[in-house]
Design a protein around this motif. Sequence first.
Motif, short mmCIF file in Angstrom:
data_model
loop_
_atom_site.label_atom_id
_atom_site.label_comp_id
_atom_site.label_asym_id
_atom_site.label_seq_id
_atom_site.Cartn_x
_atom_site.Cartn_y
_atom_site.Cartn_z
N ASN A 68 0.86 -1.18 -0.01
CA ASN A 68 0.05 -0.04 0.03
C ASN A 68 0.82 1.18 0.00
OD1 ASN A 68 -2.30 -1.50 -0.09
ND2 ASN A 68 -2.66 -1.34 2.20
N HIS A 69 2.13 1.19 0.71
CA HIS A 69 2.82 2.36 0.94
C HIS A 69 3.41 2.61 -0.54
CE1 HIS A 69 5.78 5.02 2.53
NE2 HIS A 69 6.79 4.35 2.10
N ARG A 71 2.35 1.73 -3.34
CA ARG A 71 1.35 2.09 -4.41
C ARG A 71 0.82 3.70 -4.04
NH1 ARG A 71 -2.37 -1.53 -3.48
NH2 ARG A 71 -3.37 -0.34 -1.80
N ASP A 72 0.91 4.04 -2.85
CA ASP A 72 0.62 5.46 -2.55
C ASP A 72 1.86 6.41 -2.97
OD1 ASP A 72 -1.75 4.77 -1.38
OD2 ASP A 72 -0.88 4.96 0.71
N ARG A 74 3.77 5.95 -5.53
CA ARG A 74 3.59 5.93 -7.14
C ARG A 74 2.52 6.96 -7.44
NH1 ARG A 74 4.72 0.32 -7.05
NH2 ARG A 74 2.61 -0.14 -7.11
N ARG A 75 1.16 6.72 -6.73
CA ARG A 75 0.38 7.63 -7.07
C ARG A 75 0.60 9.20 -6.82
NH1 ARG A 75 -4.77 6.10 -3.43
NH2 ARG A 75 -3.44 4.15 -3.92
N ARG A 76 1.28 9.30 -5.66
CA ARG A 76 1.54 10.71 -5.44
C ARG A 76 2.96 11.42 -6.20
NH1 ARG A 76 2.15 10.63 0.70
NH2 ARG A 76 2.41 8.39 0.37
N GLU A 78 5.70 10.77 -5.18
CA GLU A 78 6.65 11.35 -4.05
C GLU A 78 8.15 10.85 -4.41
OE1 GLU A 78 6.78 10.43 0.25
OE2 GLU A 78 4.94 11.32 -0.26
#
Length: 166
Positions: A68-69, A71-72, A74-76, A78
């Motif tokens: 989840n970390h 994926r987050d 990649r989405r942001r 960061e």
Amino acid sequence: MMDVGAHPIGSLYAAERGRLSQFVRRLLRGGAGAEDLVQQVFLRLLVSGCPGHGRATLMAAARNLALNHLRDLRRRGETVLSDEAFAQIADAAPSPEAVTLYRSELRRLLEAVAALPPRRRDIFVLSRFEGLSHAEIAARLDIAPRTVVNQLVAALASLDRTLGPA
């Protein structure tokens, strides 16, 4: 405050933290945040009130949090920077010297505006500082729109003479 060592999760944490941290670091490919994710696993376990979970449950929870970390991230979009790379990023804030220069220039401008004749100063302030149109200024001051234009031109010429070329 709870004594974690006396709680069943405390001994589980002591026994499994190192292995879970290593597992999560591998999943994150050495990325930062592995220790935080492991702590989240145990925090969730503590909040759920089910301390009887085995190694398989802990590994699955750690794996899910790590994925989840990622994926987050990649989405942001960061980016994790090293301390050296972070130190080389230029600061967008003006330097103290630039701030002093800007304040000095602003002070000169305000003094020059204050030195304008009262009517000319009022028209200039309403136009340039408050953003009113020529028609709005004329209506507010009960003067002709052409007078507003003439006074603005005179104010700008006076300020240009006082402040000099840029």
